[in-house]
Design a protein around this motif. Structure first.
Motif, short mmCIF file in Angstrom:
data_model
loop_
_atom_site.label_atom_id
_atom_site.label_comp_id
_atom_site.label_asym_id
_atom_site.label_seq_id
_atom_site.Cartn_x
_atom_site.Cartn_y
_atom_site.Cartn_z
N SER A 1 0.71 -1.12 -0.06
CA SER A 1 -0.11 0.02 -0.12
C SER A 1 0.96 1.22 -0.12
O SER A 1 0.75 2.10 0.89
CB SER A 1 -0.89 -0.08 1.23
OG SER A 1 -1.61 -1.14 1.32
N ASP B 1 -15.95 -3.46 10.68
CA ASP B 1 -15.68 -2.08 10.96
C ASP B 1 -16.62 -1.24 10.83
O ASP B 1 -17.84 -1.50 10.08
CB ASP B 1 -14.51 -1.64 10.13
CG ASP B 1 -13.12 -2.10 9.98
OD1 ASP B 1 -12.71 -1.98 11.30
OD2 ASP B 1 -12.45 -2.46 9.21
N LYS C 1 -16.18 -6.48 15.23
CA LYS C 1 -15.49 -7.83 15.48
C LYS C 1 -14.98 -7.80 16.59
O LYS C 1 -14.39 -6.85 17.23
CB LYS C 1 -14.53 -7.81 14.33
CG LYS C 1 -13.54 -6.72 14.04
CD LYS C 1 -12.51 -7.03 12.80
CE LYS C 1 -11.99 -5.74 12.16
NZ LYS C 1 -11.55 -5.57 11.04
C1 J2J Z 1 -8.76 2.66 11.95
N1 J2J Z 1 -8.49 1.19 11.93
C2 J2J Z 1 -7.92 0.73 10.88
C3 J2J Z 1 -7.33 2.95 10.30
C4 J2J Z 1 -6.85 -0.47 9.56
C5 J2J Z 1 -3.25 -0.60 4.87
C6 J2J Z 1 -3.45 0.09 5.92
C7 J2J Z 1 -3.57 -0.82 7.22
C8 J2J Z 1 -3.85 -2.23 6.90
C9 J2J Z 1 -3.99 -3.08 7.87
C10 J2J Z 1 -3.56 -2.87 5.58
C11 J2J Z 1 -7.13 1.50 9.90
N2 J2J Z 1 -8.09 3.56 11.11
N3 J2J Z 1 -6.80 4.02 9.36
O1 J2J Z 1 -3.83 -3.92 5.27
O2 J2J Z 1 -2.88 -2.54 3.37
C12 J2J Z 1 -8.10 -1.55 11.27
C13 J2J Z 1 -9.55 -2.17 10.61
C14 J2J Z 1 -9.28 -3.08 9.68
C15 J2J Z 1 -8.28 -3.95 10.18
C16 J2J Z 1 -7.26 -4.58 9.22
C17 J2J Z 1 -3.30 -1.94 4.31
N4 J2J Z 1 -6.52 0.96 9.08
N5 J2J Z 1 -7.72 -0.54 10.63
O3 J2J Z 1 -4.20 -2.40 9.01
O4 J2J Z 1 -5.40 -6.78 7.86
O5 J2J Z 1 -10.23 -2.58 11.89
O6 J2J Z 1 -4.58 -4.26 7.52
O7 J2J Z 1 -10.44 -3.77 9.30
O8 J2J Z 1 -3.80 -5.92 9.65
O9 J2J Z 1 -7.31 -2.78 10.65
O10 J2J Z 1 -6.12 -5.10 9.73
P1 J2J Z 1 -5.09 -5.48 8.66
#
Ligand code: J2J
Length: 542
Positions: free
Chosen positions: A241, A414, A431
């Protein structure tokens, strides 16, 4: 592979994704080849004192693909890859892509419970580790894992291999390899999860590369980009990303930070003229504090991306003055959907929102508890589908029926709302997860392990807000014999050791706090009343 390994997108959508040029029929292995042809001797990777050019990385990938084949690994087989931020991570992953092996991207903090589960679920044929990292000997973990996962035929070690296979021995004279299928699964990401068992996320070359190329355009990565990989490189955010893959696609340079300590990071940023980096809010906070007192030279920085957990607007507002660069908020998930604030957004949108979806193909539905679509401004459950969001987890048919709607929308868990300008704001989640410093902990998983202790009758894990970590975990435990004379602190310590040593859980999943309770509060249908426990935990910490 069996049908349930991977849930395909419907045929007509696949056709349209190709017609629109979103899916370009390219593999990750081919992406590196193209960059190597274009950028040859330019430096692709900086790892300590080592510098690998694009040509060198490309050659190493071919050599390893051949070495893997000579070891008897076959296209479609899985390898659990657990490597820290070192150059070999890239050689191994691209070696896999070239041969069509599927890496399962484990994190350095995972321990026996997680690694054994990944190996079993993926039926992994091999496991790749460093000899030691951060004071931990991964060969011990490999020995334990082998006993639990008889599917493992090989353990491959970066460094001193002892009885295992040294990675070094697998750099073989490259043989011609067959082209891989861009529609096939390229890698398995890990889900943050909310159930007792881990879930693996199958990402195809087509869909993953689409997300990388689109991210590159939005984030402005180009051949001048110097990307500091500060988060664990296996994680979806720093991988895609646009992350390290976006950097390699753009002809830029990846600078690897082995441990995300601010002082080492600031030195590297200055020495390598780092322009872009990605952080989770807890790390950002620590770096901001240190930079405020240290005043390091950070003049090369252009963009700091922050995501993975909620970012407070006050913290966001400090990035410009302290780091002297722009902020981009990123809300993403390894399952697919990523939203970004844009580089030309109003400051208000950048500070207050988590941005807009990256692709015109992303479908966003914000719904109430009955799946009815809500109006803009109302907070509801976020459902999504699109050209880079999975349609199902790996070998999880039963869970998939709950995690996806019948028409293929992923239930993110979310809670979000949409502003009139289309930007999303993350308001919370449904979740049952703890987001500790950006690392996701499935409450049910820890609860199950607590229940395996003979003294525990019932247990529930909840999040407590934490200034530094965002959230930390608190376990409420009902003891089988509550009247013991033993000090609660001793029993709590015993439970933590049980989780670490007997269960083999990763350190970040060990509860930060354990509280004993006579009876866990229940809701009318007899489920544990977590909102009540969260309120209780909050009171205890006041
Ligand atoms: C609040 N909660 C967030 C945010 C993720 C880019 C950025 C992050 C991830 C990641 C990713 C959040 N504010 N800005 O894979 O490519 C929480 C949400 C989401 C979960 C996913 C990427 N950004 N979250 O964090 O698979 O709850 O990916 O559903 O580890 O992190 O977590 P993950």
């Amino acid at each position: 592979m069996t049908a349930s390994d991977f849930t395909p997108w419907p045929d007509e959508l696949v056709k349209s994704y190709r017609e629109q040029g979103w899916w370009q029929n390219q593999t990750l292995g081919a992406l590196l080849r193209e960059s190597a042809q274009r950028y040859g001797e330019r430096i692709a990777l900086v790892c300590g004192t080592r510098r690998w050019s694009y040509r060198e990385l490309d050659e190493r990938a071919d050599q390893l693909a051949t070495g893997f084949a000579q070891l008897g690994l076959r296209t479609g087989e899985r390898l659990v890859v657990q490597l820290p931020n070192i150059a070999e991570f890239f050689a191994v992953c691209f070696g896999c892509y070239r041969l069509g092996l599927i890496p399962v991207l484990a994190l350095p903090g995972h321990r026996r419970a997680e690694i054994a589960a990944f190996c079993q679920l993926a039926e992994a044929a091999a496991y790749v580790i460093p000899d030691r990292h951060d004071g931990y000997d991964y060969r011990l973990l490999a020995r334990e894992t082998r006993a639990l996962a008889p599917c493992l035929r090989h353990v491959i070690v970066v460094g001193a291999a002892e009885e295992f296979v040294p990675l070094q021995s697998l750099y073989a004279k490259p043989l011609a390899l067959p082209d891989q299928d861009p529609a096939a699964v390229a890698l398995l990401q890990l889900s943050g999860g909310s159930t007792g068992t881990p879930k693996l996320i199958p990402r195809t070359h087509d869909d993953y590369l689409y997300s990388v190329r689109t991210s590159v355009n939005i984030c402005g990565f180009d051949a001048a980009t110097v990307y500091l990989a500060a988060l664990p490189v296996a994680h979806n955010f720093p991988l895609s990303s646009p992350g390290t893959l976006g950097t390699l696609y753009s002809g830029g340079r990846i600078v690897l930070l082995t441990r995300p300590e601010p002082d080492a990071a600031f030195m590297l940023i200055a020495a390598e003229a780092v322009s872009h980096l990605a952080l989770v809010p807890s790390l950002l906070l620590a770096w901001l504090e240190r930079a405020t007192s240290l005043r390091p030279p950070l003049g090369s920085l252009r963009l700091v991306q922050v995501g993975g957990a909620s970012l407070a607007a006050e913290v966001a507002a400090r990035i410009g003055p302290v780091f002297g660069c722009a902020l981009q908020q990123v809300f993403g998930m390894a399952e697919g959907l990523v939203t970004y604030t844009r580089l030309d957004d109003d400051p208000d949108a950048v500070l207050e929102t988590q941005g807009r979806p990256m692709s015109p193909g992303d479908e966003i539905r914000i719904v109430d508890d009955e799946d009815r679509v809500l109006a803009d401004g109302e907070t509801g459950h976020l459902l999504t589908r699109g050209p880079y969001t999975i349609r199902g987890y790996w070998r999880a048919d039963e869970h998939n029926r709950k995690a996806f709607t019948v028409d293929g929308f992923y239930r993110t868990g979310d809670l979000v709302r949409r502003r009139a300008d289309g930007s999303l704001q993350v308001m919370g989640r449904t979740k049952d997860q703890i987001n500790r410093a950006g690392e996701k902990i499935a409450a049910a998983e820890v609860e199950q392990h607590l229940l395996s202790h003979p003294r525990v009758r019932n247990a529930a894990l909840v999040a407590i807000p934490d200034e530094r970590l965002g959230e930390r975990s608190c376990a409420f435990v009902e003891l089988a014999e509550p009247d013991s004379d033993e000090a609660p602190a001793r029993i709590a310590l015993g439970l933590k050791l049980h989780l670490r040593d007997h269960c083999g859980l990763a350190a970040h999943k060990i509860p930060d706090r354990i509280e004993f309770i006579d009876r866990l509060p229940l809701t009318a249908p007899g489920k544990i009343a977590k909102p009540q426990l969260r309120a209780l935990a909050l009171n205890l910490t006041r």
